[in-house]
Design a protein around this motif. Structure first.
Motif, short mmCIF file in Angstrom:
data_model
loop_
_atom_site.label_atom_id
_atom_site.label_comp_id
_atom_site.label_asym_id
_atom_site.label_seq_id
_atom_site.Cartn_x
_atom_site.Cartn_y
_atom_site.Cartn_z
N ASN A 270 0.83 -1.21 0.00
CA ASN A 270 0.00 0.00 0.00
C ASN A 270 0.86 1.25 0.00
O ASN A 270 0.59 2.20 -0.73
N ASN B 25 0.92 3.97 -3.08
CA ASN B 25 0.60 5.37 -2.81
C ASN B 25 1.77 6.29 -3.14
O ASN B 25 1.57 7.37 -3.70
N ILE C 168 2.00 6.63 -6.96
CA ILE C 168 0.94 7.47 -7.50
C ILE C 168 1.21 8.93 -7.17
O ILE C 168 1.04 9.81 -8.02
N ASP C 169 1.65 9.21 -5.95
CA ASP C 169 1.97 10.59 -5.57
C ASP C 169 3.11 11.14 -6.43
O ASP C 169 3.06 12.27 -6.90
N VAL D 298 -5.74 10.84 -9.34
CA VAL D 298 -5.03 10.09 -8.31
C VAL D 298 -6.02 9.34 -7.42
O VAL D 298 -5.82 8.17 -7.09
N LYS D 299 -7.10 10.02 -7.07
CA LYS D 299 -8.13 9.38 -6.23
C LYS D 299 -8.72 8.17 -6.93
O LYS D 299 -8.87 7.10 -6.33
N ARG E 265 -6.17 5.30 -6.99
CA ARG E 265 -6.08 4.62 -5.69
C ARG E 265 -7.28 3.71 -5.47
O ARG E 265 -7.14 2.59 -4.96
N GLN E 266 -8.46 4.19 -5.84
CA GLN E 266 -9.65 3.35 -5.71
C GLN E 266 -9.54 2.11 -6.58
O GLN E 266 -9.90 1.01 -6.16
N ARG F 117 -7.13 -0.31 -4.96
CA ARG F 117 -7.77 -0.99 -3.85
C ARG F 117 -8.73 -2.07 -4.34
O ARG F 117 -8.74 -3.19 -3.81
#
Length: 62
Positions: free
Chosen positions: A20, A24, A27-28, A49-50, A53-54, A57
């Motif tokens: 994780n 993250n 992606i950042d 980005v949101k 991340r989704q 997940r």
């Protein structure tokens, strides 16, 4: 519960957290590269980005 099961459980928990953090961080890093010259572009980048991340997940759950 035998020792092998407990070790596997601990390793899975640690690996999940490390994965994780790595996802993250990647992606950042990707979202900051190049920068956005206007606020609307920055907002779109944050939304992207949101969603990424989704999706990450969801894929881990799948």
């Amino acid at each position: 519960m035998n020792a092998n099961q407990m070790i596997n459980m601990a390793v899975r928990m640690i690996m999940r957290k490390l994965m994780n953090k790595g996802i993250n961080a990647g992606i950042d890093k990707f979202s900051q590269r190049g920068g956005a010259p206007n606020p609307q572009g920055a907002r779109q980048a944050k939304d992207m980005v949101k969603r990424a991340r989704q999706a990450a997940r969801f894929m881990r759950r799948f």
